[in-house]
Design an enzyme around this catalytic site. Structure first.
Site, short mmCIF file in Angstrom:
data_model
loop_
_atom_site.label_atom_id
_atom_site.label_comp_id
_atom_site.label_asym_id
_atom_site.label_seq_id
_atom_site.Cartn_x
_atom_site.Cartn_y
_atom_site.Cartn_z
N TYR A 1 -2.02 11.31 2.19
CA TYR A 1 -2.80 11.51 0.98
C TYR A 1 -2.82 12.98 0.57
O TYR A 1 -2.70 13.31 -0.61
CB TYR A 1 -4.25 11.04 1.22
CG TYR A 1 -4.42 9.55 1.29
CD1 TYR A 1 -4.66 8.80 0.13
CD2 TYR A 1 -4.35 8.88 2.50
CE1 TYR A 1 -4.83 7.42 0.19
CE2 TYR A 1 -4.51 7.50 2.57
CZ TYR A 1 -4.75 6.78 1.41
OH TYR A 1 -4.91 5.42 1.47
N HIS B 1 -6.62 -6.84 -1.57
CA HIS B 1 -5.57 -5.85 -1.30
C HIS B 1 -4.71 -6.25 -0.10
O HIS B 1 -3.54 -5.88 -0.02
CB HIS B 1 -6.24 -4.50 -1.02
CG HIS B 1 -5.30 -3.37 -0.81
ND1 HIS B 1 -4.57 -2.81 -1.83
CD2 HIS B 1 -4.95 -2.68 0.31
CE1 HIS B 1 -3.83 -1.82 -1.37
NE2 HIS B 1 -4.02 -1.72 -0.06
N ASP C 1 0.84 -1.18 0.00
CA ASP C 1 0.00 0.00 0.00
C ASP C 1 0.90 1.25 0.00
O ASP C 1 1.80 1.35 -0.82
CB ASP C 1 -0.97 -0.06 1.20
CG ASP C 1 -2.05 1.00 1.17
OD1 ASP C 1 -3.04 0.83 0.44
OD2 ASP C 1 -1.89 2.03 1.86
#
Length: 288
Positions: free
Chosen positions: A212, A268, A100
């Site tokens: 982010y 994921h 990730d």
């Protein structure tokens, strides 16, 4: 397993260590919304195979320092943290394995500090340049990445997520993974990590989300050369709810020496769900 704090790049990172001090250094980089614990199924296997394993809480996460402000979480600072860990270990090179967001850092490290990496392994995240191209051109991937846009909104994501004892986050983990991947004991560990506070009294979740925000708002120029010269392994759980598999092969196409392995039944959260297979692939890759 040893827990310690290491000063690097002007801050203090919490690191879990295991394995012989003279073994080849392997650094495991977790992603969002995890912490070192996300590698618990890999740490023992790699250490038992003779590797010196370091699994840090990256900046902003769990027990590591949580500097204030979006500017503190730009990708150049995140990669410099890891170079500092390699230096502290007294090593010229390390194998870096990322999942990730940890894989985003790992790809960037391989592009900007190739001389400091022995090998690169990434789990379920494409090369950064491929990701950016797909975000511009693929409505399918843009739809899957909706949450990254939501995280750009000031304060609202943190406020919503912390409500109900982190109900939204725990629900997201369970809905995007195979049944039983995250049990209640695991989720208690995650809630505790998300609830750690920084210098302003905010929870760790704010600094986690700043990753982010920094990548969208304050990203430094992309590395001049997209090609990855470090030997690379890309492992991809094909049932990923966030990142489409179409990005995997173009990522390997940018590697001089790359291998792609799809695990068709995994999501994921591939290193949790298929730990035995992931461990075998990593050990084969590092011993080759």
């Amino acid at each position: 397993m040893l827990s310690r704090f290491i000063e690097t790049n002007g801050l203090r990172l919490h690191v879990m260590e295991k394995g012989p001090a003279d073994g080849p250094l392997v650094i495991l980089l977790h992603g969002f919304p995890e912490f070192w614990y996300g590698w618990r199924a890999q740490i023992d296997a790699l250490a038992d195979a003779g590797f010196r394993v370091w699994a840090p809480d990256q900046r902003g996460y769990n027990l590591s320092d949580k500097p204030v402000g979006i500017h503190a979480y730009t990708i150049d600072k995140l990669t410099a943290d890891i170079i500092g860990l390699i230096d502290t270990a007294g090593q010229e090179k390390a194998t870096v394995i990322g999942h990730d967001w940890g894989a985003v850092v790992a790809w960037w490290l391989a592009a900007t500090y190739p001389q400091r990496l022995a090998r690169l392994a990434c789990l379920n995240v494409p090369h950064y340049a491929v990701m950016l191209r797909f975000l511009r051109r693929s409505p399918h991937q843009l739809l899957h990445s909706w949450y990254a846009g939501f995280f750009q909104i000031p304060w609202l994501p943190e406020w919503l997520t912390e409500r109900g004892n982190w109900w939204l986050m725990t629900r997201a983990l369970r809905r995007t993974s195979r049944p039983g991947t995250f049990n209640e004991a695991d989720l208690r560990r995650y809630r505790q990590a998300w609830s750690q506070t920084g210098p302003t009294g905010d929870t760790a979740f704010r600094t986690m989300v700043n990753w982010y925000r920094a990548f969208a708002q304050q990203r430094p120029p992309l590395p001049a050369n997209e090609q990855i010269t470090v030997p690379t392994l890309l492992i991809w759980g094909a049932q990923d709810a966030f990142l489409i598999r179409d990005m995997a092969q173009p990522s390997i196409n940018l590697c001089v020496d790359g291998r792609l392995v799809f695990i068709e039944t995994a999501t994921h959260w591939v290193q949790h769900e298929e730990a035995h297979t992931v461990n075998r692939l990593l050990l084969e890759f590092m011993r080759h």
